[in-house]
Design a protein around this motif. Structure first.
Motif, short mmCIF file in Angstrom:
data_model
loop_
_atom_site.label_atom_id
_atom_site.label_comp_id
_atom_site.label_asym_id
_atom_site.label_seq_id
_atom_site.Cartn_x
_atom_site.Cartn_y
_atom_site.Cartn_z
N ASP A 23 0.82 -1.22 0.00
CA ASP A 23 0.00 0.00 0.00
C ASP A 23 0.85 1.26 0.00
O ASP A 23 0.38 2.35 0.36
N LYS A 26 -0.43 4.26 -1.87
CA LYS A 26 -1.53 4.90 -1.14
C LYS A 26 -0.97 5.84 -0.08
O LYS A 26 -1.45 6.97 0.09
N ILE A 30 -1.35 9.95 0.48
CA ILE A 30 -1.73 10.56 1.76
C ILE A 30 -0.70 11.58 2.19
O ILE A 30 -1.04 12.69 2.64
N ALA A 59 -9.15 11.24 7.62
CA ALA A 59 -9.75 10.32 6.66
C ALA A 59 -10.74 11.05 5.75
O ALA A 59 -10.80 10.80 4.54
N THR A 62 -8.75 13.54 3.31
CA THR A 62 -7.88 12.88 2.33
C THR A 62 -8.63 11.85 1.49
O THR A 62 -8.10 11.35 0.51
N HIS A 64 -9.47 8.81 2.40
CA HIS A 64 -8.96 7.47 2.65
C HIS A 64 -9.64 6.93 3.90
O HIS A 64 -10.24 7.69 4.66
N SER A 65 -9.52 5.62 4.12
CA SER A 65 -10.15 5.03 5.30
C SER A 65 -9.38 5.41 6.57
O SER A 65 -8.19 5.76 6.51
N ASP A 68 -6.33 3.20 6.99
CA ASP A 68 -5.21 3.60 6.14
C ASP A 68 -4.49 4.81 6.72
O ASP A 68 -3.25 4.89 6.69
#
Length: 245
Positions: A23, A26, A30, A59, A62, A64-65, A68
């Motif tokens: 990841d 990813k 971020i 989260a 951005t 994203h979860s 993450d």
């Protein structure tokens, strides 16, 4: 507000290590979003002057979860890309590399590090420096002391840096201009004995495409484990080898 990135931004050791992780791309996305969010407060990542971002808020902004975000923040801390203070403020440690002119770079970085230390000690409230510091530690005097210390450290480090380059070339060939810069960074953050040991391990490892990035990984792992001596590093490596034997 805007961010200036050099053409070799993604070729830095930190970004190579980051994107090589599961990841990793990813996390790279971020990181860039956090850099941009922090520009409003000159590298200090806060929702406003009083409220820090938490994982849920990051989260959302951005996209994203939460999981993450939490993993990414830990990775950024391990790679010394950010520093999270007790009050929740996040400082993007490399942000000053991407702002302003090179002639002011040194002064700006010193002031930025000084600001982080002031906030750690509770001397900054709502983005402002409290009056307590001025009475006992005039900013000009603190800056002068810091500059003097840096000059002394640079002199001591310069005595041994030639040995580091020779040692690296013995294992991995000629040192490029970029790798020389990375070696200098590693030499400033680690003892020479640990740096030499990390090079030795990287040399024995097969199929290492980017030696300087692998050396960086080894030293970061030791730092996270609190390893500070060559003896501790060798013991850790022996235990690692036993686990995979």
């Amino acid at each position: 507000y805007y961010l200036k990135l050099k053409e070799n931004f993604f070729d830095s050791d930190e970004m190579i290590v980051l994107e090589s992780m599961p990841d990793g791309y990813k996390y790279s996305n971020i990181l860039l979003k956090l850099y941009l969010r922090s520009l409003k407060y000159e590298g200090r990542l806060m929702f406003n002057n009083r409220i820090p971002f938490n994982s849920q808020m990051l989260a959302q902004v951005t996209r994203h979860s939460v999981g993450d975000i939490e993993k990414a923040v830990q990775v950024f801390k391990d790679l010394s890309l950010i520093e999270v203070l007790d009050n929740g403020a996040i400082y993007m440690l490399d942000i000053q590399n991407f702002i302003g002119k090179s002639s002011t770079e040194g002064d700006r970085k010193r002031k930025y590090r000084q600001k982080i230390e002031q906030e750690k000690q509770g001397k900054i409230e709502c983005g402002q420096t409290s009056g307590q510091m001025t009475d006992k530690h005039p900013p000009e005097l603190e800056l002068e002391k810091e500059q003097e210390l840096e000059r002394e450290l640079e002199k001591e480090q310069e005595l041994d840096f030639g040995q580091i380059v020779v040692y690296y070339e013995r294992f991995f060939g000629e040192v490029s201009k970029e790798n020389r810069k990375r070696l200098k960074q590693l030499a400033n953050r680690n003892t020479i004995s640990l740096l030499f040991e990390a090079m030795r391990i990287a040399n024995k490892r097969e199929n290492v495409e980017v030696p300087i990035a692998y050396i960086w990984q080894i030293l970061t792992k030791w730092q996270n484990k609190g390893i500070k001596t060559l003896q501790e590093a060798k013991k850790e490596q022996e235990e690692f080898n036993e686990d995979f034997s």
